[in-house]
Design an enzyme around this catalytic site. Sequence first.
Site, PDB file in Angstrom:
ATOM      1  N   LYS A  42      38.474   9.184  17.190  1.00  0.00           N
ATOM      2  CA  LYS A  42      38.182   7.885  16.294  1.00  0.00           C
ATOM      3  C   LYS A  42      36.824   7.193  16.621  1.00  0.00           C
ATOM      4  O   LYS A  42      36.646   6.660  15.583  1.00  0.00           O
ATOM      5  CB  LYS A  42      39.175   6.900  16.617  1.00  0.00           C
ATOM      6  CG  LYS A  42      40.627   7.171  16.614  1.00  0.00           C
ATOM      7  CD  LYS A  42      41.582   5.985  16.979  1.00  0.00           C
ATOM      8  CE  LYS A  42      43.049   6.449  17.275  1.00  0.00           C
ATOM      9  NZ  LYS A  42      43.763   5.245  17.946  1.00  0.00           N
ATOM     10  N   GLY A  43      36.158   7.516  17.732  1.00  0.00           N
ATOM     11  CA  GLY A  43      34.964   6.912  17.872  1.00  0.00           C
ATOM     12  C   GLY A  43      33.904   6.768  16.804  1.00  0.00           C
ATOM     13  O   GLY A  43      33.169   6.104  16.855  1.00  0.00           O
ATOM     14  N   ASP A  99      30.227   9.780  18.264  1.00  0.00           N
ATOM     15  CA  ASP A  99      29.764   8.541  18.740  1.00  0.00           C
ATOM     16  C   ASP A  99      28.812   8.692  19.872  1.00  0.00           C
ATOM     17  O   ASP A  99      27.751   8.033  19.783  1.00  0.00           O
ATOM     18  CB  ASP A  99      30.763   7.289  18.826  1.00  0.00           C
ATOM     19  CG  ASP A  99      31.792   8.046  19.888  1.00  0.00           C
ATOM     20  OD1 ASP A  99      31.885   8.990  20.390  1.00  0.00           O
ATOM     21  OD2 ASP A  99      32.850   7.442  20.016  1.00  0.00           O
ATOM     22  N   ASP A 102      28.426  11.890  26.636  1.00  0.00           N
ATOM     23  CA  ASP A 102      28.301  11.265  28.064  1.00  0.00           C
ATOM     24  C   ASP A 102      28.315  12.508  28.813  1.00  0.00           C
ATOM     25  O   ASP A 102      27.363  12.934  29.189  1.00  0.00           O
ATOM     26  CB  ASP A 102      29.541  10.440  28.343  1.00  0.00           C
ATOM     27  CG  ASP A 102      29.729  10.027  29.681  1.00  0.00           C
ATOM     28  OD1 ASP A 102      28.869  10.207  30.285  1.00  0.00           O
ATOM     29  OD2 ASP A 102      30.867   9.409  30.111  1.00  0.00           O
ATOM     30  N   LYS A 130      24.294   8.752  26.901  1.00  0.00           N
ATOM     31  CA  LYS A 130      23.892   8.108  28.204  1.00  0.00           C
ATOM     32  C   LYS A 130      23.021   8.882  28.889  1.00  0.00           C
ATOM     33  O   LYS A 130      23.032  10.146  29.287  1.00  0.00           O
ATOM     34  CB  LYS A 130      25.445   8.074  28.668  1.00  0.00           C
ATOM     35  CG  LYS A 130      26.192   7.093  28.411  1.00  0.00           C
ATOM     36  CD  LYS A 130      27.431   6.855  29.228  1.00  0.00           C
ATOM     37  CE  LYS A 130      28.657   6.285  28.548  1.00  0.00           C
ATOM     38  NZ  LYS A 130      29.896   6.119  29.372  1.00  0.00           N
ATOM     39  N   VAL A 160      30.397   1.518  27.614  1.00  0.00           N
ATOM     40  CA  VAL A 160      30.011   0.579  26.560  1.00  0.00           C
ATOM     41  C   VAL A 160      31.261   0.452  25.529  1.00  0.00           C
ATOM     42  O   VAL A 160      32.263   1.460  25.285  1.00  0.00           O
ATOM     43  CB  VAL A 160      28.708   1.312  25.828  1.00  0.00           C
ATOM     44  CG1 VAL A 160      27.500   0.966  26.685  1.00  0.00           C
ATOM     45  CG2 VAL A 160      28.629   2.633  25.424  1.00  0.00           C
ATOM     46  N   ASP A 166      35.629   2.284  22.007  1.00  0.00           N
ATOM     47  CA  ASP A 166      36.764   1.529  22.426  1.00  0.00           C
ATOM     48  C   ASP A 166      37.005   1.265  23.931  1.00  0.00           C
ATOM     49  O   ASP A 166      36.337   2.270  24.645  1.00  0.00           O
ATOM     50  CB  ASP A 166      38.137   1.979  21.764  1.00  0.00           C
ATOM     51  CG  ASP A 166      38.713   3.214  22.553  1.00  0.00           C
ATOM     52  OD1 ASP A 166      38.057   4.209  22.685  1.00  0.00           O
ATOM     53  OD2 ASP A 166      39.701   3.138  22.941  1.00  0.00           O
ATOM     54  N   ARG A 172      36.763  -1.245  18.911  1.00  0.00           N
ATOM     55  CA  ARG A 172      35.944  -0.481  18.080  1.00  0.00           C
ATOM     56  C   ARG A 172      35.225  -1.109  16.817  1.00  0.00           C
ATOM     57  O   ARG A 172      34.442  -0.440  16.295  1.00  0.00           O
ATOM     58  CB  ARG A 172      37.113   0.681  17.373  1.00  0.00           C
ATOM     59  CG  ARG A 172      37.510   1.541  18.332  1.00  0.00           C
ATOM     60  CD  ARG A 172      38.437   2.710  17.807  1.00  0.00           C
ATOM     61  NE  ARG A 172      39.349   3.507  18.562  1.00  0.00           N
ATOM     62  CZ  ARG A 172      38.915   4.385  19.428  1.00  0.00           C
ATOM     63  NH1 ARG A 172      37.665   4.788  19.383  1.00  0.00           N
ATOM     64  NH2 ARG A 172      39.887   4.989  20.285  1.00  0.00           N
TER      65      ARG A 172
HETATM   66  P1  IMP Z   1      31.895  13.285  26.755  1.00  0.00           P
HETATM   67  O1  IMP Z   1      33.026  14.277  26.338  1.00  0.00           O
HETATM   68  O2  IMP Z   1      32.094  13.100  28.307  1.00  0.00           O
HETATM   69  O3  IMP Z   1      30.624  13.547  26.369  1.00  0.00           O
HETATM   70  O4  IMP Z   1      32.194  11.965  26.297  1.00  0.00           O
HETATM   71  C1  IMP Z   1      32.590  11.758  24.766  1.00  0.00           C
HETATM   72  C2  IMP Z   1      33.899  10.830  24.514  1.00  0.00           C
HETATM   73  O5  IMP Z   1      34.095   9.997  25.436  1.00  0.00           O
HETATM   74  C3  IMP Z   1      33.134  10.087  23.246  1.00  0.00           C
HETATM   75  O6  IMP Z   1      33.374  10.854  22.184  1.00  0.00           O
HETATM   76  C4  IMP Z   1      33.823   8.916  23.471  1.00  0.00           C
HETATM   77  O7  IMP Z   1      34.947   8.831  22.583  1.00  0.00           O
HETATM   78  C5  IMP Z   1      34.149   8.748  24.878  1.00  0.00           C
HETATM   79  N1  IMP Z   1      33.302   7.779  25.878  1.00  0.00           N
HETATM   80  C6  IMP Z   1      32.323   8.157  26.603  1.00  0.00           C
HETATM   81  N2  IMP Z   1      31.673   7.227  27.006  1.00  0.00           N
HETATM   82  C7  IMP Z   1      32.191   6.158  26.800  1.00  0.00           C
HETATM   83  C8  IMP Z   1      31.928   4.615  26.724  1.00  0.00           C
HETATM   84  O8  IMP Z   1      30.979   4.274  27.377  1.00  0.00           O
HETATM   85  N3  IMP Z   1      32.577   3.962  26.150  1.00  0.00           N
HETATM   86  C9  IMP Z   1      33.642   4.384  25.321  1.00  0.00           C
HETATM   87  N4  IMP Z   1      34.074   5.539  25.022  1.00  0.00           N
HETATM   88  C10 IMP Z   1      33.263   6.581  25.744  1.00  0.00           C
HETATM   89 MG    MG Z   2      34.614  10.300  20.801  1.00  0.00          MG
END
Ligand code: IMP
Ligand code: MG
Length: 184
Positions: A42-43, A99, A102, A130, A160, A166, A172
């Site tokens: 949903k982000g 969105d 990370d 990040k 964040v 969220d 959100r």
């Molecule tokens: P990744 O798979 O670790 O790159 O994380 C990506 C997903 O994790 C994003 O699409 C977000 O939905 C969620 N996410 C990562 N960091 C944050 C944060 O700081 N706040 C809220 N959601 C996050």
């Molecule tokens: Mg996401």
Amino acid sequence: MAAEIGKILLPADRIAGRVRQLGRRLARAYTGREPVLVAVMKGSFLLAADLARAWPGPIDVEFVSAESYDGTRPGAVRLRLPRGLRSRIAGRPVLVVDDIYDTGATLAKVCRTLEALGPAEVRTLVLFRKRRARPRAGPAAEPAAVRPDWVGFDIPDRFVIGYGLDYCGRYRNLPYLAVLRQGR
Ligand code: IMP
Ligand code: MG
């Protein structure tokens, strides 16, 4: 203001300005082609809506759903695709929009999954990335990361909220990006 909303990292007008600028750049990069924007829910619901409106040319929009976070802890990525997506992206340029980047696990999983559906190409845009010294260990660090083609903002390695992001299903709808304030 809710006690969980901490320092504002990016006010609404800076986000809006950057999204409009990215929309113009993307439209130039895709001149003469009609991409399918695939938003990761949903982000990225606000980002997809704002980016699509900033896009001056023809574009199609699709949605996939990804879930990985349990509160503030990343876990294994679960992905859901809508029925019939294959026929709507096969042979076409796909732009995946998310969105935040990370660990990169979500983007990697989405790209790998969509590539198996036969698009002409898959490129990626994330609004927030990040800054981290090294990849985090554990299941969220798999599979191998994808480098985003477009990045809106590099931000500190904090949890964040806002502009689609969220914490336990809240915040959100904030038009800005803030740090989550936890405990006291
Ligand atoms: P990744 O798979 O670790 O790159 O994380 C990506 C997903 O994790 C994003 O699409 C977000 O939905 C969620 N996410 C990562 N960091 C944050 C944060 O700081 N706040 C809220 N959601 C996050
Ligand atoms: Mg996401």
